[in-house]
Scaffold this active site. Structure first.
Site, PDB file in Angstrom:
ATOM      1  N   HIS A   5       0.696  -1.488   0.070  1.00 24.29           N
ATOM      2  CA  HIS A   5       0.008  -0.448  -0.125  1.00 24.29           C
ATOM      3  C   HIS A   5       0.583   1.519  -0.101  1.00 24.29           C
ATOM      4  O   HIS A   5       0.457   2.264  -0.649  1.00 24.29           O
ATOM      5  CB  HIS A   5      -1.010  -0.325   1.382  1.00 24.29           C
ATOM      6  N   HIS A  64       1.509  -4.494   9.028  1.00 23.25           N
ATOM      7  CA  HIS A  64       2.597  -4.151   9.476  1.00 23.25           C
ATOM      8  C   HIS A  64       3.492  -2.826  10.420  1.00 23.25           C
ATOM      9  O   HIS A  64       3.078  -2.660  11.027  1.00 23.25           O
ATOM     10  CB  HIS A  64       2.954  -3.252   7.580  1.00 23.25           C
TER      11      HIS A  64
END
Length: 405
Positions: A146, A197
């Site tokens: 992303h 993450h």
């Protein structure tokens, strides 16, 4: 003509040679043994930072960061890029599509080479608001896709806007750059807040994204000229797309990353093949653009109402056709195949036609990878998305022309 054939042949041969050498020398495993422990250590040591950020848990932040993740997800771009083509900004649309495919290939290649874990959940709270996010959680962590995609695509969009509008006002450029940086920062922060993450993944995505963006801004003009007016474009890109399916590392454990790469590999081929055939009819710089008298909002809405059902129908038909043709062709050529998801009768270790006992040259050529059988789902997925992309730039614009849209 000779020089064109030489560089195209050299490129394709280089990929084949690299794939063979990397496979023979176990380059993926050696890189993984070096990088994975370092990244995994930083993922573990970065867990307290995730806890610190998640202390500010609130339903508004959950919704905000989940929404932002959807806005920069692969399904969003899959829906957004066709509309960009149909709005008249063909150059921007094809560049962003190819850049997305390039980012997807490099980012997922690095993910599967390193095979580093995501933050452990629990104890980290992970929020997966959509099916797409659940699938993303099955991938490895470094780099954050992303973050990487946001850096590249928002950075390229910013560059395009400046070039297209030819702004001379420095303050406007600064404001635009600040907005891009804010957006990238929110995406990175959101990936940590959602528990998807760790900090090292986000920093890795940011760094790799900046390198890819810098490279793309150097070559994008040459790529565009080649696509719209080059020679042997379709045949070269078909060979390139095929080879890139093999020039992909084997992860430590299976993940959806290769499926995403296959889909965007097909999309890139479909876009290039379609643009090469119809550039002068539908995609040249003089086409009608949205918010002009030639393409008003009602007409654009009409394009959406015609175009979206059409590409979905083509995607369905392409998949059905590939599910029928590929097993027949594979068995005819004596290539053992299996199907992970699409064809229930081929679930298992592989299937070979009873009428074909000997090994043909094609089978021997394909088995340099030492696989027992090939997953036909890869070919089905590639054809499915190539058909969808081709319809976006060729079939649907033809319908627009006939319907005076």
């Amino acid at each position: 003509m000779e020089s064109i054939a030489v560089w195209q042949g050299t490129t394709l041969c280089g990929i084949v040679v690299w794939t063979l050498i990397a496979s023979y020398l176990n380059v993926t495993r050696k890189l993984r043994s070096f990088l994975q422990p370092w990244v995994a250590h930083h993922v573990i040591t970065g867990t307290p930072l995730i806890f610190q950020i998640q202390k500010y848990q609130h339903w508004f932040l959950d919704a905000l960061f989940s929404g932002l993740s959807c806005v920069v997800s692969v399904p969003f771009y899959t829906a957004f890029l066709p509309l960009l083509f149909w709005s008249g900004h063909g150059r921007l649309a094809r560049q962003m599509t190819l850049l997305m495919a390039f980012c997807d290939f490099l980012g997922n290649t690095i993910k599967d080479v390193v095979s580093a874990p995501r933050p452990s959940s629990p104890p980290v709270r992970r929020i997966t608001a959509t099916k797409d996010e659940e699938d993303n959680a099955l991938e490895y962590g470094l780099p954050s896709s992303h973050t990487l995609n946001t850096v590249c695509l928002s950075g390229y969009l910013f560059h395009y806007v400046l070039s297209y509008t030819q702004y001379e006002d420095v303050s406007m450029k600064v404001v635009g750059l600040a907005l891009v940086c804010l957006f990238v920062g929110l995406i990175g922060l959101g990936r940590i807040y959602l528990g998807m993450h760790s900090l090292v993944d986000v920093i890795g995505g940011l760094a790799i994204g900046l390198v890819i963006l810098a490279f793309w801004l150097t070559v994008h003009e040459h790529v565009d000229v080649f696509i719209v007016s080059g020679q042997n474009v379709t045949s070269f890109w078909a060979a390139l797309s095929f080879l890139l399916l093999f020039a992909y590392p084997t992860p430590e454990l299976p993940t959806p990353s290769f499926e995403y790469h296959t889909a965007f590999d097909g999309v890139a081929f479909g876009i290039v093949a379609g643009i090469q055939q119809t550039y002068h009819q539908f995609h040249h710089e003089g086409v009608a653009r949205i918010f002009t008298p030639q393409l008003t909002i009602p007409y654009f809405v009409g394009r959406m109402l015609v175009g979206i059902p059409t590409i979905l129908l083509v995607k369905f038909c392409s998949k059905a056709l590939a599910k029928w043709i590929l097993p027949v062709v594979s068995n005819t050529l004596g290539i053992p195949i299996k199907s992970t998801n699409y064809i229930p009768t081929l679930h298992g270790n592989g299937k070979k036609s009873d009428g074909i006992k000997q090994s043909g040259y094609i089978q021997k050529l394909f088995f340099f990878s030492q696989q027992g059988s090939f997953d036909v789902d890869t070919g089905i997925r590639f054809i499915q998305y190539a058909g969808l992309a081709w319809s976006v730039v060729d079939l649907v614009p033809s319908l627009f022309s006939h319907l005076s849209l």
